[in-house]
Design an enzyme around this catalytic site. Structure first.
Site, PDB file in Angstrom:
ATOM      1  N   ASN A   6      -3.461   5.176 -15.175  1.00  0.00           N
ATOM      2  CA  ASN A   6      -3.870   5.047 -13.769  1.00  0.00           C
ATOM      3  C   ASN A   6      -2.742   4.360 -12.982  1.00  0.00           C
ATOM      4  OD1 ASN A   6      -4.939   3.951 -11.366  1.00  0.00           O
ATOM      5  ND2 ASN A   6      -7.000   4.290 -12.146  1.00  0.00           N
ATOM      6  N   ASP A   8      -2.561   3.875  -9.645  1.00  0.00           N
ATOM      7  CA  ASP A   8      -2.940   3.355  -8.316  1.00  0.00           C
ATOM      8  C   ASP A   8      -2.196   2.075  -7.937  1.00  0.00           C
ATOM      9  OD1 ASP A   8      -4.835   5.338  -8.187  1.00  0.00           O
ATOM     10  OD2 ASP A   8      -6.523   4.023  -8.650  1.00  0.00           O
ATOM     11  N   HIS A   9      -1.980   1.222  -8.942  1.00  0.00           N
ATOM     12  CA  HIS A   9      -1.414  -0.093  -8.620  1.00  0.00           C
ATOM     13  C   HIS A   9       0.045  -0.021  -8.188  1.00  0.00           C
ATOM     14  CE1 HIS A   9      -4.899  -2.465  -9.293  1.00  0.00           C
ATOM     15  NE2 HIS A   9      -5.155  -1.739 -10.368  1.00  0.00           N
ATOM     16  N   ARG A  17       3.614  -3.598   1.574  1.00  0.00           N
ATOM     17  CA  ARG A  17       4.719  -3.711   2.530  1.00  0.00           C
ATOM     18  C   ARG A  17       4.800  -2.519   3.476  1.00  0.00           C
ATOM     19  NH1 ARG A  17       8.795  -7.620   1.284  1.00  0.00           N
ATOM     20  NH2 ARG A  17      10.151  -6.745   2.849  1.00  0.00           N
ATOM     21  N   HIS A  42      -6.928   7.380  -7.820  1.00  0.00           N
ATOM     22  CA  HIS A  42      -8.206   7.273  -7.110  1.00  0.00           C
ATOM     23  C   HIS A  42      -7.939   7.379  -5.610  1.00  0.00           C
ATOM     24  CE1 HIS A  42     -12.120   4.667  -6.594  1.00  0.00           C
ATOM     25  NE2 HIS A  42     -12.133   5.764  -5.873  1.00  0.00           N
ATOM     26  N   ARG A  44      -9.349   6.651  -2.587  1.00  0.00           N
ATOM     27  CA  ARG A  44     -10.497   5.896  -2.050  1.00  0.00           C
ATOM     28  C   ARG A  44     -10.751   6.285  -0.605  1.00  0.00           C
ATOM     29  NH1 ARG A  44     -12.131   1.141  -5.083  1.00  0.00           N
ATOM     30  NH2 ARG A  44     -13.436   0.780  -3.272  1.00  0.00           N
ATOM     31  N   ARG A  48      -6.899   2.567   0.503  1.00  0.00           N
ATOM     32  CA  ARG A  48      -6.193   1.289   0.377  1.00  0.00           C
ATOM     33  C   ARG A  48      -4.937   1.397  -0.488  1.00  0.00           C
ATOM     34  NH1 ARG A  48     -10.387  -2.095  -3.321  1.00  0.00           N
ATOM     35  NH2 ARG A  48     -11.744  -1.665  -1.568  1.00  0.00           N
ATOM     36  N   HIS A  49      -4.870   2.406  -1.357  1.00  0.00           N
ATOM     37  CA  HIS A  49      -3.622   2.572  -2.115  1.00  0.00           C
ATOM     38  C   HIS A  49      -3.157   4.027  -2.071  1.00  0.00           C
ATOM     39  CE1 HIS A  49      -6.700   3.315  -5.131  1.00  0.00           C
ATOM     40  NE2 HIS A  49      -6.924   2.033  -5.369  1.00  0.00           N
ATOM     41  N   GLU A  69      -9.876  10.518  -9.226  1.00  0.00           N
ATOM     42  CA  GLU A  69     -11.161   9.820  -9.071  1.00  0.00           C
ATOM     43  C   GLU A  69     -11.554   9.852  -7.600  1.00  0.00           C
ATOM     44  OE1 GLU A  69     -10.468   5.871 -10.407  1.00  0.00           O
ATOM     45  OE2 GLU A  69      -9.952   6.498 -12.420  1.00  0.00           O
ATOM     46  N   THR A  99     -12.297  -3.470  -7.099  1.00  0.00           N
ATOM     47  CA  THR A  99     -12.109  -2.346  -8.006  1.00  0.00           C
ATOM     48  C   THR A  99     -13.493  -1.756  -8.286  1.00  0.00           C
ATOM     49  OG1 THR A  99     -11.185  -1.656 -10.134  1.00  0.00           O
ATOM     50  CG2 THR A  99     -12.187  -3.828 -10.076  1.00  0.00           C
ATOM     51  N   THR A 100     -13.516  -0.630  -9.026  1.00  0.00           N
ATOM     52  CA  THR A 100     -14.802   0.038  -9.267  1.00  0.00           C
ATOM     53  C   THR A 100     -15.623  -0.813 -10.241  1.00  0.00           C
ATOM     54  OG1 THR A 100     -13.522   2.055  -9.084  1.00  0.00           O
ATOM     55  CG2 THR A 100     -15.800   2.296  -9.791  1.00  0.00           C
ATOM     56  N   GLU A 150     -17.226   9.446 -18.228  1.00  0.00           N
ATOM     57  CA  GLU A 150     -16.332   8.329 -18.568  1.00  0.00           C
ATOM     58  C   GLU A 150     -17.192   7.073 -18.575  1.00  0.00           C
ATOM     59  OE1 GLU A 150     -12.589   8.015 -16.468  1.00  0.00           O
ATOM     60  OE2 GLU A 150     -12.435   5.873 -16.931  1.00  0.00           O
ATOM     61  N   HIS A 213     -11.752   0.925 -17.861  1.00  0.00           N
ATOM     62  CA  HIS A 213     -11.936  -0.208 -16.958  1.00  0.00           C
ATOM     63  C   HIS A 213     -11.810  -1.528 -17.714  1.00  0.00           C
ATOM     64  CE1 HIS A 213     -12.779  -1.547 -12.869  1.00  0.00           C
ATOM     65  NE2 HIS A 213     -13.080  -2.670 -13.498  1.00  0.00           N
ATOM     66  N   GLY A 214     -10.823  -2.291 -17.320  1.00  0.00           N
ATOM     67  CA  GLY A 214     -10.627  -3.616 -17.909  1.00  0.00           C
ATOM     68  C   GLY A 214     -10.050  -3.581 -19.315  1.00  0.00           C
ATOM     69  N   GLY A 235      -5.183   1.268 -16.274  1.00  0.00           N
ATOM     70  CA  GLY A 235      -4.264   1.058 -15.159  1.00  0.00           C
ATOM     71  C   GLY A 235      -3.739  -0.353 -15.076  1.00  0.00           C
ATOM     72  N   GLN A 236      -4.595  -1.278 -14.682  1.00  0.00           N
ATOM     73  CA  GLN A 236      -4.187  -2.655 -14.359  1.00  0.00           C
ATOM     74  C   GLN A 236      -3.296  -3.286 -15.426  1.00  0.00           C
ATOM     75  OE1 GLN A 236      -4.982  -4.738 -11.634  1.00  0.00           O
ATOM     76  NE2 GLN A 236      -3.945  -6.468 -12.587  1.00  0.00           N
TER      77      GLN A 236
HETATM   78  N1  PXP Z   1     -11.355   4.653 -15.008  1.00  0.00           N
HETATM   79  C1  PXP Z   1     -11.898   4.624 -13.771  1.00  0.00           C
HETATM   80  C2  PXP Z   1     -12.918   5.670 -13.437  1.00  0.00           C
HETATM   81  C3  PXP Z   1     -11.523   3.652 -12.818  1.00  0.00           C
HETATM   82  O1  PXP Z   1     -12.081   3.642 -11.604  1.00  0.00           O
HETATM   83  C4  PXP Z   1     -10.537   2.716 -13.182  1.00  0.00           C
HETATM   84  C5  PXP Z   1     -10.116   1.670 -12.197  1.00  0.00           C
HETATM   85  O2  PXP Z   1      -9.486   2.233 -11.119  1.00  0.00           O
HETATM   86  C6  PXP Z   1      -9.963   2.803 -14.463  1.00  0.00           C
HETATM   87  C7  PXP Z   1     -10.409   3.751 -15.361  1.00  0.00           C
HETATM   88  C8  PXP Z   1      -8.855   1.890 -14.899  1.00  0.00           C
HETATM   89  O3  PXP Z   1      -9.284   0.569 -14.921  1.00  0.00           O
HETATM   90  P1  PXP Z   1      -8.209  -0.595 -15.112  1.00  0.00           P
HETATM   91  O4  PXP Z   1      -7.303  -0.566 -13.928  1.00  0.00           O
HETATM   92  O5  PXP Z   1      -9.052  -1.823 -15.185  1.00  0.00           O
HETATM   93  O6  PXP Z   1      -7.475  -0.297 -16.387  1.00  0.00           O
END
Ligand code: PXP
Length: 260
Positions: A6, A8-9, A17, A42, A44, A48-49, A69, A99-100, A150, A213-214, A235-236
């Site tokens: 992911n 997005d970040h 910026r 994603h 959104r 936002r990103h 997403e 976040t979601t 998922e 997620h996480g 992602g994160q």
């Molecule tokens: N899967 C989905 C559907 C998500 O919305 C996210 C967060 O954007 C992730 C996976 C990845 O989560 P993380 O950034 O915590 O790894």
């Protein structure tokens, strides 16, 4: 196990910026070279990103399948139908969340959800629903005829964080419980058992299973060892690690540029 990265970040950093650096397109080849199997982004509603133009360019140029997403807002679903990514993962969205935070509440009779899935599948886009590991949501997903679910692993990551002081938690969603370690260990085991049971059940229903997620470098292994989960979207933790693994090279490069 497939790995969806992911990105997005990367866009979060750029949007902070409102400049063109870092570019997302440069990340696509790196993800592929490093062994990623999928690009996950994603779009959104608040943009936002990821911006519409990012989604368009990434889908056009990615050497890997793109998992987009999105919320079920008709405006967003129309954009996704036009962009035709490989997969659309429908997620719940709240403006105020960072976040979601949880999975979709899947009601098989939901006209909005049915309509969104029908529109996406008519464009031959695989559909995935981001759901909490819960039997009712899985059964409802089956009734809705989606190809993937998922499972949201946020609760698992939060319990892991409470137990081991790990970094993955979404701090404001962690209840400030002062639970004994033995209780937390049981909760963690229970969460993994549920995740495995539901992933096995989904597989037997003919639904492919992703999770995310996480997840991070410490907590991922137990989830990755569940055979019926085919893919993790992360992602994160990956983007956060880049800061440390890339910072030294980035400073050395700047030193070279300003050397005199
Ligand atoms: N899967 C989905 C559907 C998500 O919305 C996210 C967060 O954007 C992730 C996976 C990845 O989560 P993380 O950034 O915590 O790894």
């Amino acid at each position: 196990m497939l790995l969806g990265v992911n990105i997005d970040h990367i866009a979060v950093l750029r949007e902070a910026r409102r400049v063109a650096d870092p570019t997302l397109i440069d990340a696509l080849g790196i993800v592929k070279r490093a062994g990623g199997d999928q690009i996950t982004i994603h779009l959104r509603e608040d943009r936002r990103h990821i911006q519409d133009s990012d989604a368009r360019d990434i889908i056009h140029l990615s050497p890997l399948p793109v998992n987009l997403e999105c919320a079920i807002a008709p405006e967003i679903i129309d954009i996704v139908c036009e962009l035709t990514p490989h997969r659309a993962t429908i997620v719940p969205e709240k403006r105020e969340e960072v976040t979601t935070e949880g999975g979709l509440s899947v009601i098989p009779q939901s006209p909005e959800l049915k309509d969104a899935i029908k529109k996406l599948q008519a464009k031959e886009i695989e559909v995935s629903l981001f759901i909490d590991p819960c039997s009712d949501s899985l059964k409802a997903s089956k009734e809705l005829g989606v190809e993937w679910v998922e499972f949201h692993t946020g609760k698992y990551a939060n319990i892991y964080a409470m137990l081991y002081g790990n970094l993955a938690s979404t701090h404001h969603t962690i209840p400030s419980l002062n639970l004994p370690r033995a209780t937390l260990k049981q909760m963690l085991e229970q969460e993994l058992i549920i995740l495995k049971q539901l992933s096995d059940e989904a597989q037997s229903l003919g639904i492919r299973v992703a999770a995310g997620h996480g997840l991070n470098y410490q907590n991922v292994q137990a989830v990755a060892s569940i055979d019926s989960i085919e893919e993790l979207n992360i992602g994160q933790s990956i983007i956060a690690r880049c800061v440390y693994t890339g910072l030294e090279e980035a400073i050395i490069k700047m030193r070279e540029c300003i050397q005199r």
